[in-house]
Design a protein around this motif. Structure first.
Motif, PDB file in Angstrom:
ATOM      1  N   SER A 140       6.712   0.556   6.945  1.00 28.46           N
ATOM      2  CA  SER A 140       6.118   1.414   5.908  1.00 28.46           C
ATOM      3  C   SER A 140       6.734   2.816   5.911  1.00 28.46           C
ATOM      4  O   SER A 140       6.873   3.440   4.852  1.00 28.46           O
ATOM      5  CB  SER A 140       4.598   1.508   6.086  1.00 28.46           C
ATOM      6  N   ASN A 198       0.812   8.047   9.107  1.00 23.88           N
ATOM      7  CA  ASN A 198      -0.157   6.982   8.832  1.00 23.88           C
ATOM      8  C   ASN A 198      -1.600   7.450   8.986  1.00 23.88           C
ATOM      9  O   ASN A 198      -2.430   7.160   8.140  1.00 23.88           O
ATOM     10  CB  ASN A 198       0.119   5.787   9.761  1.00 23.88           C
ATOM     11  N   ALA A 224       8.477   4.578   2.840  1.00 22.55           N
ATOM     12  CA  ALA A 224       8.169   5.928   2.352  1.00 22.55           C
ATOM     13  C   ALA A 224       9.455   6.747   2.197  1.00 22.55           C
ATOM     14  O   ALA A 224       9.598   7.519   1.236  1.00 22.55           O
ATOM     15  CB  ALA A 224       7.198   6.616   3.309  1.00 22.55           C
ATOM     16  N   ASN A 262       0.825  -1.213   0.000  1.00 25.82           N
ATOM     17  CA  ASN A 262       0.000   0.000   0.000  1.00 25.82           C
ATOM     18  C   ASN A 262       0.860   1.265   0.000  1.00 25.82           C
ATOM     19  O   ASN A 262       0.508   2.265  -0.615  1.00 25.82           O
ATOM     20  CB  ASN A 262      -0.918   0.025   1.223  1.00 25.82           C
ATOM     21  N   THR A 263       1.985   1.205   0.712  1.00 25.49           N
ATOM     22  CA  THR A 263       2.879   2.375   0.738  1.00 25.49           C
ATOM     23  C   THR A 263       3.411   2.660  -0.669  1.00 25.49           C
ATOM     24  O   THR A 263       3.524   3.812  -1.094  1.00 25.49           O
ATOM     25  CB  THR A 263       4.083   2.114   1.679  1.00 25.49           C
ATOM     26  N   TYR A 317       1.469   9.973   2.854  1.00 25.21           N
ATOM     27  CA  TYR A 317       0.848   8.948   3.698  1.00 25.21           C
ATOM     28  C   TYR A 317       1.558   7.623   3.509  1.00 25.21           C
ATOM     29  O   TYR A 317       1.918   7.259   2.385  1.00 25.21           O
ATOM     30  CB  TYR A 317      -0.624   8.775   3.318  1.00 25.21           C
ATOM     31  N   ILE A 318       1.707   6.883   4.626  1.00 22.84           N
ATOM     32  CA  ILE A 318       2.342   5.571   4.478  1.00 22.84           C
ATOM     33  C   ILE A 318       1.301   4.491   4.172  1.00 22.84           C
ATOM     34  O   ILE A 318       1.667   3.396   3.769  1.00 22.84           O
ATOM     35  CB  ILE A 318       3.204   5.199   5.707  1.00 22.84           C
ATOM     36  N   HIS A 319       0.034   4.784   4.413  1.00 22.03           N
ATOM     37  CA  HIS A 319      -1.060   3.856   4.097  1.00 22.03           C
ATOM     38  C   HIS A 319      -0.889   2.478   4.717  1.00 22.03           C
ATOM     39  O   HIS A 319      -1.194   1.461   4.081  1.00 22.03           O
ATOM     40  CB  HIS A 319      -1.196   3.686   2.577  1.00 22.03           C
ATOM     41  N   ALA A 320      -0.385   2.428   5.953  1.00 19.51           N
ATOM     42  CA  ALA A 320      -0.180   1.115   6.592  1.00 19.51           C
ATOM     43  C   ALA A 320      -1.467   0.567   7.199  1.00 19.51           C
ATOM     44  O   ALA A 320      -1.508  -0.574   7.628  1.00 19.51           O
ATOM     45  CB  ALA A 320       0.901   1.227   7.663  1.00 19.51           C
TER      46      ALA A 320
END
Ligand code: G6P
Length: 606
Positions: A402, A370, A406, A264-265, A385-388
């Motif tokens: 994550s 996050n 990034a 996701n990251t 955003y790291i989207h973890a």
């Protein structure tokens, strides 16, 4: 610190409040309490210790009513006991409140209140606000809260109610507060996961906002009472995602989520076919000549890897600081500084204040964060955003890897945009990054897990541990030591492998397990020399080696293998066995892995 909730609507308030608090325990679990109103009176129940204590009490003797407030505490002022637990009330019990934050001028306010005859029950700063509201109250709760808050200095998310009003009044300065909008019902909480079971429509309350909730809906005003418009946002997180999903603990679940979190990251940012990185930020990559990285805890160690990557790939000088130091050391910031905050929660107050300091000096600010919609994301110029996904375990795992992911993206992107990396180098790094989720998945194979478990069991009675690493994996040693001490309470120290001989070498004896990160790198031979120094003094070496490195295995009492990979992405791969070593050591010792003592997930006090 602390987690707060509020509810008004047709449901059983006790159930909604307990459910919300169960999602907020990561913010503190020294005590918990709720207050529930039925239109005639408000009853308070509160207990020291984890939420389960309170829940058991309430099960035996429930509170009935359909509006109320709740709190889970991380103690700042006053020891964790029943009396210091929230909600706090006035002497007559009419006004009830919960508070997250710190009232900085509470001693001064309390002295005045005592003089005017108020009697205090607790040692908390929060109770002061209840008394102030009582003094200003003349039948209008909203006005009383506003008038009281004009006397208060500090940080707060505050939720207040009164026995005569089916109404909840809340206010925010610094500490986070989000409002959930349901059909014929309204919710408040410190964080989104507490409300996901009930609604996805959320309004992020901003600094200086007051919110008034009743059965007709809500109003938001500023501190002068002027109406303020805030848009509701639809949150797409799955409520299930915030649950344990079959694992024994959140931490283990989150360790296993790392391949997905990393995907996701990287998603949409790695352009594999073109061999490029594209970032969803507006930052001009050539607008600065130095970088300041500011963070706390695990995020700081992610920043330590970040410094290495940024200097190596983008050739920009980087300074790295723990936020609590940065904000007070008058850092030399110019309009050519890029200040980067690293934070899972986006709420850590020292990091936020550090960014404000940098901004005041003219820096451009970027967050590696996050939590969507968190305070930092609203204040900083850009957020990567790291989207973890939601991280609940207090010890950070997937957010760490994550965050490093990034930083890798940022460093390659800057190298590409600033011309410090050739097209081929960028394409090679993009390919390495692309392989990361799969490599991390391989570190989680049953066989590798069993091996870490064996090592953890063998050494679980150690009193101390030493972790060593070099170069881009020096931070891996620090993060490994932090994980172990956080959840197993074994003292662990980390050092740059080459620096060991200048002090910690004196600690080495036949009782000391020494974990050395010695995966493939241009410094491997030097690291192995340090391993020999440990061996020569009887230390018990646990080596982290790349698959196939049987030569170096002979220097160790125990070996943990990880898949071979590019040195620059190895801190992500190597973090996993470190997390597992801490995890299995703590579980062998019977510790509460998700809620280690004295810690909190999100630290919104100094
Ligand atoms: C607390 C947590 C740590 C975390 C640190 C920074 O100390 O226990 O796990 O690394 O805060 O939090 P942040 O949300 O800013 O990453």
């Amino acid at each position: 610190m602390c987690g707060i909730v509020g509810y008004i609507g047709p449901r059983d308030a006790q159930e909604v409040l307990l459910s919300g608090l169960s999602k907020l325990e990561y913010r503190g679990y020294d005590s918990a309490g709720i207050a529930v109103g039925d239109g005639q009176q408000i009853a308070v129940r509160k207990k020291a210790g984890k939420l389960a204590n309170l829940a058991a009490d309430l099960e035996a003797e429930p509170l009935n009513g359909s509006f109320g407030i709740g709190h889970t505490r991380w103690a700042t002022h006053g020891v964790p006991n029943d009396v210091n637990s929230h909600p706090h009330t006035t002497e007559n019990g009419d006004i009830v409140l919960v508070h997250n934050g710190i009232i900085e001028n509470y001693l001064e306010l309390k002295a005045g209140l005592l003089q005017r005859g108020h009697v205090f029950k607790s040692d908390t700063d929060s109770e002061v606000v209840a008394h102030l509201i009582e003094e200003t109250y003349q039948g209008d709760l909203e006005k009383a809260v506003r008038d009281a808050l004009h006397q208060v200095r500090g940080a707060y998310a505050l939720v207040v109610t009164h026995k005569d009003h089916r109404q909840i009044v809340a206010a925010r300065t610094v500490s986070p507060l989000v409002m959930g909008v349901g059909e014929g019902e309204m919710f408040l909480a410190s964080d989104v996961p507490a409300l996901l079971a009930y609604t996805r429509q959320m309004v992020f309350i901003q600094d200086g906002d007051m919110v008034i909730l009743d059965d007709d809906g809500y109003r938001i005003t500023d501190m002068q009472g002027q109406p303020v418009q805030r848009e509701a946002e639809t949150i797409e997180w799955d409520a299930e995602a915030a649950e344990k999903g079959g694992y024994d603990t959140y931490m283990l679940k989150e360790i296993f989520e790392q391949p997905q979190a990393l995907s996701n990251t990287l998603l949409g940012r790695l352009k594999g076919e073109e061999g490029r990185v594209e970032l969803d930020i507006s930052l001009d990559p050539t607008s600065f000549d130095r970088i300041h990285i500011v963070a706390c805890g695990t995020a700081y160690y992610a920043g330590m890897v970040g410094k290495y990557l940024l200097e190596q790939l983008a050739r920009v000088p980087v300074e790295l600081d723990v936020a609590s130091e940065y904000r007070y050391r008058q850092p030399l910031v110019t309009d050519k500084t890029l200040a980067i905050a690293v934070s899972q929660s986006g709420e850590t107050i020292d990091t936020l204040e550090g960014m404000r300091e940098a901004k005041a000096g003219g820096a451009r600010t970027l967050g590696i964060i996050n939590a969507k919609g968190s305070s930092m994301t609203r204040e900083l110029d850009d957020t990567l955003y790291i989207h973890a996904g939601p991280e609940i375990g207090v010890a950070s795992t997937k957010a760490y890897t994550s965050m490093v992911g990034a930083f890798l993206l940022l460093a390659v992107w800057l190298g590409q945009q600033r011309g410090t990396l050739s097209r081929d180098e960028v394409a090679r790094l993009v390919q390495s990054a692309h392989d990361l989720p799969q490599l991390v998945a391989e570190t989680l194979s049953d066989e590798r897990l069993a091996r870490v478990q064996e090592v953890a069991q063998k050494y679980h009675q150690a009193r101390d541990y030493l972790f060593l690493g070099r170069g881009v994996n020096n931070p891996t040693a620090y993060e490994g030591a932090l994980k172990l001490k956080e959840i197993s309470y074994i003292h662990a120290e980390a050092y740059a492998a080459g620096e060991m001989k200048h002090g910690p070498i004196a600690l080495i004896d036949e009782h000391l397990p020494v974990v050395v990160v010695a995966t493939e790198s241009r410094l491997l031979e030097k690291t192995i020399s340090n391993v020999q120094e440990v061996r020569a003094r009887g230390g018990r070496v646990i080596l982290l080696l790349s698959d196939g490195d049987t030569d170096n295995a002979q220097h160790a009492e125990d070996v943990l293998y990880v898949p071979r990979c590019d040195e620059l992405i190895s801190p992500i791969v190597n973090a996993v066995p470190m997390q597992l070593l801490a995890y299995y050591t703590a579980s062998t010792l019977g510790k509460d892995v998700d809620k280690p003592r004295n810690l909190a997930k999100s630290v919104t006090v100094e």
